[in-house]
Design an enzyme around this catalytic site. Structure first.
Site, PDB file in Angstrom:
ATOM      1  CB  SER A 112      -0.862  -0.040   1.309  1.00  0.00           C
ATOM      2  OG  SER A 112      -0.234   0.203   2.301  1.00  0.00           O
ATOM      3  CD  GLU A 167      -0.326   6.216   5.184  1.00  0.00           C
ATOM      4  OE1 GLU A 167      -0.888   6.978   4.331  1.00  0.00           O
ATOM      5  OE2 GLU A 167       0.557   6.586   5.886  1.00  0.00           O
ATOM      6  N   GLY A 180       4.202   2.317   2.105  1.00  0.00           N
ATOM      7  CA  GLY A 180       5.127   2.950   1.224  1.00  0.00           C
ATOM      8  C   GLY A 180       5.890   4.303   1.985  1.00  0.00           C
ATOM      9  CD  GLU A 225       4.261  -2.413  -8.015  1.00  0.00           C
ATOM     10  OE1 GLU A 225       3.173  -1.394  -7.789  1.00  0.00           O
ATOM     11  OE2 GLU A 225       4.134  -3.573  -7.958  1.00  0.00           O
ATOM     12  CD  GLU A 253      -4.655   0.253  -5.300  1.00  0.00           C
ATOM     13  OE1 GLU A 253      -3.905   0.447  -4.058  1.00  0.00           O
ATOM     14  OE2 GLU A 253      -4.078  -0.383  -5.860  1.00  0.00           O
TER      15      GLU A 253
END
Lengths: 476, 314
Positions: A236, A238, A240, A257, A388
């Site tokens: 996710s 967040e 990341g 990613e 998403e």
């Protein structure tokens, strides 16, 4: 429908599950210091598959130490050609055991056997083959005459393509001479543990690959461990952000990613039947649990009335059910938590004024299921157009001009993937050039290959996986 | 300060004619150092300035002390310029960067005098630094239409698909210029960023900002579209946090961020802003930047890779 399909289930007998799995550290399965375990269930029927150990800080420490020792004493010193041979050997074993791994992946993840058998597993083996060949050719990768490995890589992967994401992380790391500590997702650790057995079978030197199972806390302990040189994360946005913050002030490199909200643009001259197929595979492949899913359909206004009924007819023919049935198109949602999130966001879309449609579709009584859904009349401001969903839910928007299509497609903090459907080459290239996304599929969607770099712009993260570009993440 | 400008023939002649101590016949026209935003030279909206001194402590000029509003304006201007600049052909960008070198060559004496005054370099050292700075523009002018071939290419996928990857500029790049290398160091960090089609907001060396504004005058007369390079003079601790956390900034070059580099990298994490951490030459003087072939290492951090697939069939 003219005829009914008879059930065609793949046999589970090719899979032998242990009751309990321990951590894979320094070449051996080792109990976690904490003694804690978590239970892994089959999302298609909520049956228990196995118990796996939960790694704590002490286990992370042991694994990083083992990886460091393997890096210093064996792996970084080994000639590239020999490292490559280990990877070729692993690729071969993956091919030999692909049926077993495909079934296990479908049981653990809930995705249809059609996909694990025809997409995940072939790509997993291909990824190892591809990077195996790089191991003795790194000086030719355009990263300097003598590129050096970074050291120990901390790798955290998601549940949507468990073994494929493992391959994307481990193959380039090992080919470049790094050693790894990898944490599979909490809900899908089983194929990673099977991969640990494959490492043993390949006689990979102990400590080169370490697999730690656990949940978010294990992942955090791993990426924040000071003894690692590199963090590679897929998941996710967040998390990341947290990782990007955590590596600031260290010498660690990070590749991330993250999420996406891919636009799939259909122009009025598109080959409409092909476009319908592409829209369906763009959003319903892997139940929409795909960071690069084409979750926003942008259809040119002049053909929207023609396209939507065709799309609905096609979606009505999708077969939802037993992931191990070879006819199944849509499997189970991976977890109760994810199902709840999909429900919540889709309900929000309806509440905000979008029109919701799903085919008549019987959902199995147990397990986690969500019928394929399309939301029409979606505006740019709706949450379902911005966030998403990571599920089988397609938001449909319209546009009039190519400029408007591009502006709408790029109106998102994400930038992972996009699709373009048109028969006109110049328009395709014009559009592809303007889309701010790391992967553009034109007149196709959701295609992957080990030679093809994958990764996002903007808040979809940084770094590329796959291809020559994927080596850069592991070389200094 | 008047001495620094005593390079014009008229002034020298006047000094000779009037002798020691007397008022010159013609008084030198001093330059007001301002910001460079959107192709224009505005003062700071805050109306503030700060004194700039030479290496040995003489007052040279007052530089504009940019505010956080100037920084925000600069980001907006850079964003507006990004579409046009990134859409220029690589050949055209190369032509313009080469034009920058041409314009700089014509002002060699001015840049050399500035380097002598601001950094206390000898005439020979200053000449070497100015030459290297001009050559750096030529170097990156040559890279504009080659970098895509060097780092992009065809991907031989296992299926009937045409597939290629090509680099694209990441967008608006904030550059904290090296503090001790105000001309060659500055050039070395700006040129690679714009060569690849990014636009930039540059925070110049706080203690030696005048060369940056001289350079801006060169950029303004080199057909470089307004807004591609925006130069702020001021304080990193004041401007940096806003630029690092700005959601419309795509990347940071932290070369001149000093002790704040870690804080800025953390702020950048909020929107996954790309970060180039300070490199070994960051704190060095101009001599640290003399390598005539810096390669692609300052371009690739500000490039994205886009991969395009298309089926092959009849």
């Amino acid at each position: 429908m003219i005829f009914e399909y008879a059930p065609a289930p793949e046999s589970r007998s090719v899979v032998t599950l242990r009751e309990t799995y321990e951590l894979f550290v320094d070449g051996a399965f080792t109990p976690a210091e904490s003694g804690e375990h978590l239970t892994v269930v089959n999302p298609a029927d909520e049956s228990e598959l196995a118990r796996v150990a939960v790694a704590g800080a002490a286990d992370v420490d042991k694994a990083v130490t083992a990886a460091r020792r393997a890096y210093d004493t064996v792996w970084s010193r080994m000639p590239g050609a020999e490292r490559g041979k280990y990877l070729f050997r692993i690729a071969r074993i993956l091919q030999e055991r692909s049926r077993e791994l495909a079934v296990l992946e479908s049981m653990d993840n809930g995705k249809p056997i059609k996909e694990t058998r025809d997409v995940d597993l072939p790509l997993v083996a291909a990824h190892f083959f591809y990077y195996a060949g790089w191991a003795d050719k790194l000086a030719h990768a355009g990263l300097g005459p003598d590129p050096r490995p970074l050291g120990v890589a901390a790798q955290v992967i998601p549940w949507n393509f468990p073994l494929l994401m493992l391959a994307w992380k481990i193959a380039p790391a090992l080919a470049t001479g790094n050693t790894v500590v990898l944490k599979p997702a909490e809900t899908t650790p089983l194929t990673a543990l099977a991969f640990a057995e494959i490492c043993q079978e390949a006689e990979l030197p102990p400590g080169v690959v370490n697999i730690l199972t656990g949940a978010g806390e294990t992942g955090r302990a791993l990426v924040e461990h000071p003894g690692t040189d590199k963090v590679a994360f897929t998941g996710s946005t967040e998390v990341g952000r947290q990782i990007a913050r955590a590596v600031a002030g260290t010498d660690k490199r990070a590749t991330l990613e993250l999420g996406g909200k891919g636009a799939n643009i259909v122009y009025d001259d598109a080959a409409i039947d092909q476009a319908v197929e592409g829209i369906v595979s763009g959003i319903f492949f892997n139940q929409g649990h795909v960071c690069c899913a084409g979750s926003r359909l942008l259809v040119q206004e002049s053909i929207a009335e023609e396209l939507l009924p065709l799309l609905k007819t096609r979606i009505s023919r999708l077969r939802l059910g037993d992931p191990l049935d070879k006819n199944t198109d849509i499997g189970a949602i991976n977890s109760a938590e994810q199902l709840e999130r999909i429900r919540e966001l889709t309900d929000t879309g309806e509440a905000e004024g979008a029109e919701r449609w799903s085919p008549v579709c019987d959902l199995p009584g147990s397990g986690y299921w969500f019928a394929p859904t399309i939301l029409t009349g979606v505006s740019q401001a709706h949450r379902v157009a911005r966030e998403e969903i990571f599920g089988p839910v397609l938001s449909v928007l319209t546009f009039r001009t190519p400029e408007e299509a591009v502006a709408k497609a790029n109106n998102t903090p994400y930038g992972l993937s996009a699709g373009v459907w048109t028969e006109k080459g110049s328009r395709m290239l014009w559009t592809a050039e303007r889309l701010r996304a790391g992967v553009v599929w034109s007149n196709t969607f959701n295609k992957f290959d080990p030679t093809s770099p994958f990764g996002g712009y903007k808040e979809s993260g940084y770094g590329r996986e796959g291809g020559r570009h994927g080596l850069e993440a592991y070389l200094g | 300060m008047a001495e620094r400008r005593d390079t014009g023939k008229a002034t020298r002649a006047a000094t000779r004619a009037t002798g020691e101590g007397a008022a010159p016949v013609r008084l030198a026209v001093r330059k007001t150092y301002k910001l460079y935003l959107g192709g224009a030279f505005p003062r700071s909206e805050s109306g503030r300035s700060y004194p700039v001194t030479s290496a040995d402590g003489r007052h040279l000029a007052n530089a504009a002390l940019a505010s956080r509003k100037d920084a925000r304006d600069a980001v907006a201007t850079a964003r507006k310029a990004f579409g046009g600049w990134s859409a220029r052909t690589a050949y055209n960008r190369g032509q313009i960067l080469y034009r920058v070198a041409e314009m700089m060559e014509g002002r060699r004496d001015q840049f050399a005098a500035q380097a002598v005054a601001a950094q206390g370099l000898s005439a020979d050292e200053a000449d070497r630094v100015v030459s290297a700075a001009i050559d750096r523009w030529v170097y990156y002018a040559g890279w504009t239409d080659k970098v895509a071939q060097v780092i992009g290419g065809a991907n031989p996928v296992a299926g009937p698909y045409y597939n290629h990857s090509a680099p694209e500029p990441t967008g608006v790049v904030v550059v904290f210029a090296p503090p001790n290398a105000p001309l060659l160091g500055l050039t070395s960090v700006i040129a690679p960023v714009i060569a690849t089609g990014n636009t930039t907001v540059v925070v110049a060396s706080e203690k030696a900002p005048l060369a940056a504004i001289d350079l801006a005058e060169v950029l303004a007369t080199s057909d470089l579209p307004g807004g591609v390079v925006n130069l702020l003079t001021g304080r990193v601790p004041e401007l940096g946090p806003h630029l690092a956390a700005h959601a419309d900034v795509d990347a940071l070059d932290l070369t001149g961020a000093g002790e704040a580099a870690v804080e800025f990298e953390k702020a950048a994490a909020a929107t996954l802003t790309r970060v180039l951490r300070p490199t070994p030459e960051a704190d060095g003087g101009e001599e640290a930047w003399l390598d005539p072939d810096p390669g692609t290492s300052r371009m690739t951090p500000f490039l994205e890779t886009k991969t395009v697939w298309h089926p092959i069939g009849t």
